[in-house]
Design a protein around this motif. Sequence first.
Motif, PDB file in Angstrom:
ATOM      1  N   LYS A  37       0.846  -1.190   0.000  1.00 49.58           N
ATOM      2  CA  LYS A  37       0.000   0.000   0.000  1.00 49.58           C
ATOM      3  C   LYS A  37       0.881   1.239   0.000  1.00 49.58           C
ATOM      4  CE  LYS A  37      -0.655  -0.340   5.007  1.00 49.58           C
ATOM      5  NZ  LYS A  37       0.292  -1.396   5.188  1.00 49.58           N
ATOM      6  N   PRO A  38       0.373   2.355  -0.499  1.00 48.05           N
ATOM      7  CA  PRO A  38       1.173   3.584  -0.495  1.00 48.05           C
ATOM      8  C   PRO A  38       1.613   3.944   0.920  1.00 48.05           C
ATOM      9  CG  PRO A  38      -0.751   3.845  -1.893  1.00 48.05           C
ATOM     10  CD  PRO A  38      -0.906   2.531  -1.176  1.00 48.05           C
ATOM     11  N   GLY A  39       2.865   4.378   1.015  1.00 48.69           N
ATOM     12  CA  GLY A  39       3.426   4.743   2.316  1.00 48.69           C
ATOM     13  C   GLY A  39       4.336   3.680   2.896  1.00 48.69           C
ATOM     14  N   ASP A  40       4.228   2.432   2.405  1.00 49.89           N
ATOM     15  CA  ASP A  40       5.106   1.366   2.896  1.00 49.89           C
ATOM     16  C   ASP A  40       6.530   1.616   2.412  1.00 49.89           C
ATOM     17  OD1 ASP A  40       3.047   0.000   4.115  1.00 49.89           O
ATOM     18  OD2 ASP A  40       2.814  -1.476   2.510  1.00 49.89           O
ATOM     19  N   GLU A  41       7.506   1.378   3.283  1.00 50.96           N
ATOM     20  CA  GLU A  41       8.907   1.446   2.875  1.00 50.96           C
ATOM     21  C   GLU A  41       9.332   0.043   2.491  1.00 50.96           C
ATOM     22  OE1 GLU A  41      13.301   2.940   4.397  1.00 50.96           O
ATOM     23  OE2 GLU A  41      11.594   3.080   5.744  1.00 50.96           O
ATOM     24  N   VAL A  42       9.924  -0.093   1.299  1.00 54.83           N
ATOM     25  CA  VAL A  42      10.263  -1.411   0.777  1.00 54.83           C
ATOM     26  C   VAL A  42      11.706  -1.433   0.278  1.00 54.83           C
ATOM     27  CG1 VAL A  42       7.896  -1.961   0.099  1.00 54.83           C
ATOM     28  CG2 VAL A  42       9.399  -0.824  -1.529  1.00 54.83           C
ATOM     29  N   ILE A  48      17.348  -1.413  -3.832  1.00 56.34           N
ATOM     30  CA  ILE A  48      16.903  -0.031  -3.806  1.00 56.34           C
ATOM     31  C   ILE A  48      15.841   0.129  -2.731  1.00 56.34           C
ATOM     32  CG2 ILE A  48      15.772   1.805  -5.118  1.00 56.34           C
ATOM     33  CD1 ILE A  48      16.902   0.493  -7.649  1.00 56.34           C
ATOM     34  N   TYR A  49      16.057   1.097  -1.835  1.00 57.86           N
ATOM     35  CA  TYR A  49      15.101   1.404  -0.776  1.00 57.86           C
ATOM     36  C   TYR A  49      14.206   2.531  -1.267  1.00 57.86           C
ATOM     37  CZ  TYR A  49      17.743  -1.259   2.668  1.00 57.86           C
ATOM     38  OH  TYR A  49      18.355  -2.263   3.364  1.00 57.86           O
ATOM     39  N   GLY A  50      12.914   2.454  -0.954  1.00 58.52           N
ATOM     40  CA  GLY A  50      12.016   3.528  -1.333  1.00 58.52           C
ATOM     41  C   GLY A  50      10.677   3.397  -0.638  1.00 58.52           C
ATOM     42  N   ASP A  51       9.907   4.492  -0.715  1.00 59.95           N
ATOM     43  CA  ASP A  51       8.547   4.505  -0.184  1.00 59.95           C
ATOM     44  C   ASP A  51       7.582   4.334  -1.343  1.00 59.95           C
ATOM     45  OD1 ASP A  51       9.342   4.999   2.467  1.00 59.95           O
ATOM     46  OD2 ASP A  51       9.568   7.137   2.037  1.00 59.95           O
ATOM     47  N   ILE A  81       9.991  -2.909   4.810  1.00 59.42           N
ATOM     48  CA  ILE A  81      10.757  -2.509   5.985  1.00 59.42           C
ATOM     49  C   ILE A  81       9.760  -2.108   7.061  1.00 59.42           C
ATOM     50  CG2 ILE A  81      12.480  -0.913   6.911  1.00 59.42           C
ATOM     51  CD1 ILE A  81      13.547  -2.737   4.713  1.00 59.42           C
ATOM     52  N   PRO A  82       9.796  -2.750   8.242  1.00 52.14           N
ATOM     53  CA  PRO A  82       8.850  -2.376   9.296  1.00 52.14           C
ATOM     54  C   PRO A  82       9.141  -0.952   9.781  1.00 52.14           C
ATOM     55  CG  PRO A  82      10.413  -3.991  10.109  1.00 52.14           C
ATOM     56  CD  PRO A  82      10.681  -3.827   8.650  1.00 52.14           C
ATOM     57  N   PRO A  83       8.102  -0.202  10.123  1.00 48.26           N
ATOM     58  CA  PRO A  83       8.335   1.155  10.615  1.00 48.26           C
ATOM     59  C   PRO A  83       9.144   1.117  11.898  1.00 48.26           C
ATOM     60  CG  PRO A  83       6.011   0.564  10.816  1.00 48.26           C
ATOM     61  CD  PRO A  83       6.692  -0.558  10.113  1.00 48.26           C
ATOM     62  N   GLU A  84      10.057   2.077  11.997  1.00 48.78           N
ATOM     63  CA  GLU A  84      10.898   2.122  13.189  1.00 48.78           C
ATOM     64  C   GLU A  84      10.087   2.679  14.344  1.00 48.78           C
ATOM     65  OE1 GLU A  84      14.665   3.989  12.724  1.00 48.78           O
ATOM     66  OE2 GLU A  84      14.926   3.154  10.732  1.00 48.78           O
ATOM     67  N   THR A  85      10.138   1.981  15.433  1.00 47.19           N
ATOM     68  CA  THR A  85       9.455   2.463  16.620  1.00 47.19           C
ATOM     69  C   THR A  85      10.496   3.066  17.536  1.00 47.19           C
ATOM     70  OG1 THR A  85       9.671   0.299  17.636  1.00 47.19           O
ATOM     71  CG2 THR A  85       7.617   0.752  16.491  1.00 47.19           C
ATOM     72  N   THR A  86      10.168   4.211  18.082  1.00 42.19           N
ATOM     73  CA  THR A  86      11.118   4.853  18.976  1.00 42.19           C
ATOM     74  C   THR A  86      10.935   4.267  20.367  1.00 42.19           C
ATOM     75  OG1 THR A  86       9.553   6.636  19.374  1.00 42.19           O
ATOM     76  CG2 THR A  86      11.190   6.985  17.655  1.00 42.19           C
ATOM     77  N   VAL A  87      11.972   3.691  20.851  1.00 44.26           N
ATOM     78  CA  VAL A  87      11.963   3.098  22.178  1.00 44.26           C
ATOM     79  C   VAL A  87      12.861   3.962  23.050  1.00 44.26           C
ATOM     80  CG1 VAL A  87      12.530   1.068  23.542  1.00 44.26           C
ATOM     81  CG2 VAL A  87      11.652   0.812  21.226  1.00 44.26           C
ATOM     82  N   GLU A  88      12.297   4.425  24.142  1.00 45.98           N
ATOM     83  CA  GLU A  88      13.094   5.251  25.038  1.00 45.98           C
ATOM     84  C   GLU A  88      14.117   4.373  25.742  1.00 45.98           C
ATOM     85  OE1 GLU A  88      10.909   7.688  27.705  1.00 45.98           O
ATOM     86  OE2 GLU A  88       9.408   8.179  26.188  1.00 45.98           O
ATOM     87  N   GLU A  89      15.352   4.808  25.659  1.00 47.29           N
ATOM     88  CA  GLU A  89      16.404   4.054  26.325  1.00 47.29           C
ATOM     89  C   GLU A  89      16.429   4.445  27.797  1.00 47.29           C
ATOM     90  OE1 GLU A  89      20.179   4.293  24.452  1.00 47.29           O
ATOM     91  OE2 GLU A  89      19.327   4.089  22.451  1.00 47.29           O
TER      92      GLU A  89
END
Length: 121
Positions: A37-42, A48-51, A81-89
Amino acid sequence: MEFFIILAVMFGIFWFLLIRPQKQQQRRHEGLLANLKPGDEVVTNGGIYGDIAEVHDDRVSLEVAEDVWIEVAKPAIARIIPPETTVEEPEPEAVAEPEAEPVADGEPEPEPKPLEEPAGR
């Protein structure tokens, strides 16, 4: 008769070790392509990486940089590519250094042993 039994066993081993895993991987890849779907990073098979900007029946439009789009064949998409989740260290806790053993008055501290050189040098 024994030949046919051995042949059937060999075919069964061949099926479970080669054909079945390949079919499962092919089904997973088809499912991945169906869920684009549009918006997925692949990532494409070429690296080649792209959205995804648009998804068509047989091709996908990727935005690889700002205002730079390319079209690739849909089967060329290798993975999402799964979306990066920000995890507080967690903040590092102050680590207490171990207390040194007291040295009796008049006794010198023991000196560290020198490292031994390997034999043959």
